[in-house]
Write an enzyme that holds these catalytic residues in place. Structure first.
Site, PDB file in Angstrom:
ATOM      1  N   HIS A 160      -7.212  -6.195   1.864  1.00 17.42           N
ATOM      2  CA  HIS A 160      -6.169  -5.262   1.703  1.00 17.42           C
ATOM      3  C   HIS A 160      -4.748  -5.708   1.985  1.00 17.42           C
ATOM      4  O   HIS A 160      -3.811  -5.534   1.142  1.00 17.42           O
ATOM      5  CB  HIS A 160      -6.482  -3.918   1.913  1.00 17.42           C
ATOM      6  CG  HIS A 160      -5.701  -2.660   1.567  1.00 17.42           C
ATOM      7  ND1 HIS A 160      -5.152  -2.805   0.181  1.00 17.42           N
ATOM      8  CD2 HIS A 160      -4.980  -1.830   2.392  1.00 17.42           C
ATOM      9  CE1 HIS A 160      -4.267  -1.638   0.239  1.00 17.42           C
ATOM     10  NE2 HIS A 160      -4.064  -1.154   1.296  1.00 17.42           N
ATOM     11  N   ASP A 213      -0.769  -4.603  -3.672  1.00 13.50           N
ATOM     12  CA  ASP A 213      -2.125  -3.752  -3.594  1.00 13.50           C
ATOM     13  C   ASP A 213      -1.995  -2.339  -3.515  1.00 13.50           C
ATOM     14  O   ASP A 213      -2.798  -1.858  -2.519  1.00 13.50           O
ATOM     15  CB  ASP A 213      -2.971  -4.633  -2.433  1.00 13.50           C
ATOM     16  CG  ASP A 213      -4.369  -4.692  -2.803  1.00 13.50           C
ATOM     17  OD1 ASP A 213      -4.697  -4.822  -3.831  1.00 13.50           O
ATOM     18  OD2 ASP A 213      -5.241  -4.400  -1.806  1.00 13.50           O
ATOM     19  N   SER A 256       0.934  -1.308  -0.111  1.00 15.47           N
ATOM     20  CA  SER A 256       0.110   0.185  -0.012  1.00 15.47           C
ATOM     21  C   SER A 256       1.006   1.170   0.065  1.00 15.47           C
ATOM     22  O   SER A 256       1.563   1.654  -1.084  1.00 15.47           O
ATOM     23  CB  SER A 256      -1.013  -0.025   1.218  1.00 15.47           C
ATOM     24  OG  SER A 256      -2.195   0.999   0.841  1.00 15.47           O
TER      25      SER A 256
END
Length: 409
Positions: free
Chosen positions: A372, A176, A151
């Protein structure tokens, strides 16, 4: 009802709970103590160290043991609001598959790292921190580095590689984070942050919230990573400094669940209004909001039990969000390094990366059935994918009977 009708109906029903799962209240309480007991860093890492880069910056790092055979150093960068401990289970998995050493860093403003200006979370500052730390750790010769970022950490990994701050960088894996979807999600980010509880009564309560809210789906990962995201309101120190917890604290924790009904959470709860003083807590960057489910917490937890709170208030970093993700796809594609992208959903690709993937400019892997925090939800599978990539590129050797799988979506 025909057999076909029964089969179709059964396929639409949710799975039933096994008979032995629901028992007496006292047996459930005992299971809660077991499930949410926090884990220790030394179960996964060989050493931790506070590295002073200069008089203004000291960074906490965690390292696995040296590999038996020569191999790369995996430089692991966590997402916004997380800490280095988010990589704990992944490190155990990947070091059992290939000869490598993992180096995990608490980024500026996170974990146990201490800097003069914790509010400066610009991409350039974070990337420069990493470069200076690496040169401090390896003053004579920088080993082969393969950087992995999740992220926000994935965005910073791309900036770090793009700025060419250290030599011997051999490749990159981004987990991601995609420019297009991240930029679209920024508009709802503040609302997402406000939807989190601001305080927790205990560390087990925080771990319970982490699992039941959907932030992490792997309870074993949450037990290690969540204490690295919160601080003790009295001592102002990271919750990891309170571990291991005494038995009486664990016993008390199961009497103070954040959830009135332990078998249900509210999936359609509306977020707090913009002016509400609900939670600002630690969250990851843009892509996390889509899967998040706000739990229905009790009044005693949200108002009275203010023992722990978030290590970092990410809402104050809003002015840096665009800088993290703007131009990310082009920078990623233009890196002259082997590149890998791991996603939780095939829908996450933006136009630029879709074209780049069709041109074969990077390897992409989609891991289903995870949220996530892909590396926490499925650490074994992520370790397999990255290990296979390193072996195919001859960056590392297999440490066991590891079978190298070909990439697929």
């Amino acid at each position: 009802m025909s057999s076909l009708q029964r089969t179709m109906l059964k396929g639409k029903l949710p799975p039933t709970i096994p008979g032995g799962r629901i028992g007496r209240a006292d047996s459930f309480k005992k299971s809660r103590i077991r499930d949410y007991k926090p884990g220790m860093w030394n179960e996964f890492f060989a050493e931790k160290e506070d590295v002073t880069v200069d008089e203004h910056r000291t960074f906490r790092i965690y390292r696995t043991k040296q590999p038996e055979k020569p191999g790369p150093v995996l430089l692991l960068l966590h997402g916004g609001g997380y800490s280095a401990l988010t990589w704990a289970h992944f490190c155990s998995e990947v070091t059992s598959m290939i000869h490598c050493q993992c180096l995990c860093i608490d980024l500026r403003g996170h974990g146990d790292s201490k800097v003069d200006d914790e509010d400066d979370l610009s991409a350039d500052t974070l990337a420069k921190d990493i470069g200076d730390l690496i040169l401090k750790l390896y003053p004579e010769e920088v080993p082969q580095l393969f950087v992995v970022g999740h992220s926000m950490g994935g965005a910073i990994a791309v900036h770090f590689a793009h700025m060419a701050l250290v030599p011997n960088l051999i490749g990159i894996t981004v987990i991601d984070v995609v420019e297009g979807t991240a930029m679209e999600a920024l508009a709802s980010m503040q609302s997402f942050l406000r939807s989190r509880p601001k305080y927790f009564q205990s560390i087990p309560n925080a771990i319970e919230w982490c699992i039941r809210s959907g932030q992490v789906r792997n309870v074993d990962s949450a037990k290690v990573s969540m204490p690295g995201q919160i601080i003790n309101c009295t001592t102002n120190k990271l919750a990891t400094n309170d571990l291991p917890l005494p038995d009486d604290v664990l016993e008390e924790a199961h009497h103070n669940s954040m959830f009135p009904n332990p078998f249900s959470i509210s999936e359609d709860e509306e977020s707090s209004p913009p002016g509400d003083d609900a939670a600002d807590g630690s969250s990851d960057s843009a892509a996390a909001g889509a899967d998040f489910k706000k739990p229905n917490t009790t009044k005693s937890t949200t108002e009275a039990a203010k023992n722990y709170t978030w290590r970092i208030d990410l809402s104050k970093s809003e002015k840096y969000w665009v800088g993290w993700f703007s131009g990310l796809s082009d920078k990623f594609l233009n890196l002259r390094l082997p590149k890998q992208l791991l996603l939780a959903s095939i829908d996450g690709l933006d136009r630029t990366l879709t074209v780049g993937q069709m041109q074969g400019r990077f390897q992409m892997q989609v891991l289903a059935r995870c949220g996530h925090a892909v590396h926490e939800d499925r650490p074994h599978e992520v370790a397999e994918v990255i290990s296979g990539y390193l072996i195919r590129n001859r960056f590392a050797e297999a440490a066991s009977e590891f079978r190298c799988h070909m990439p697929s979506c």
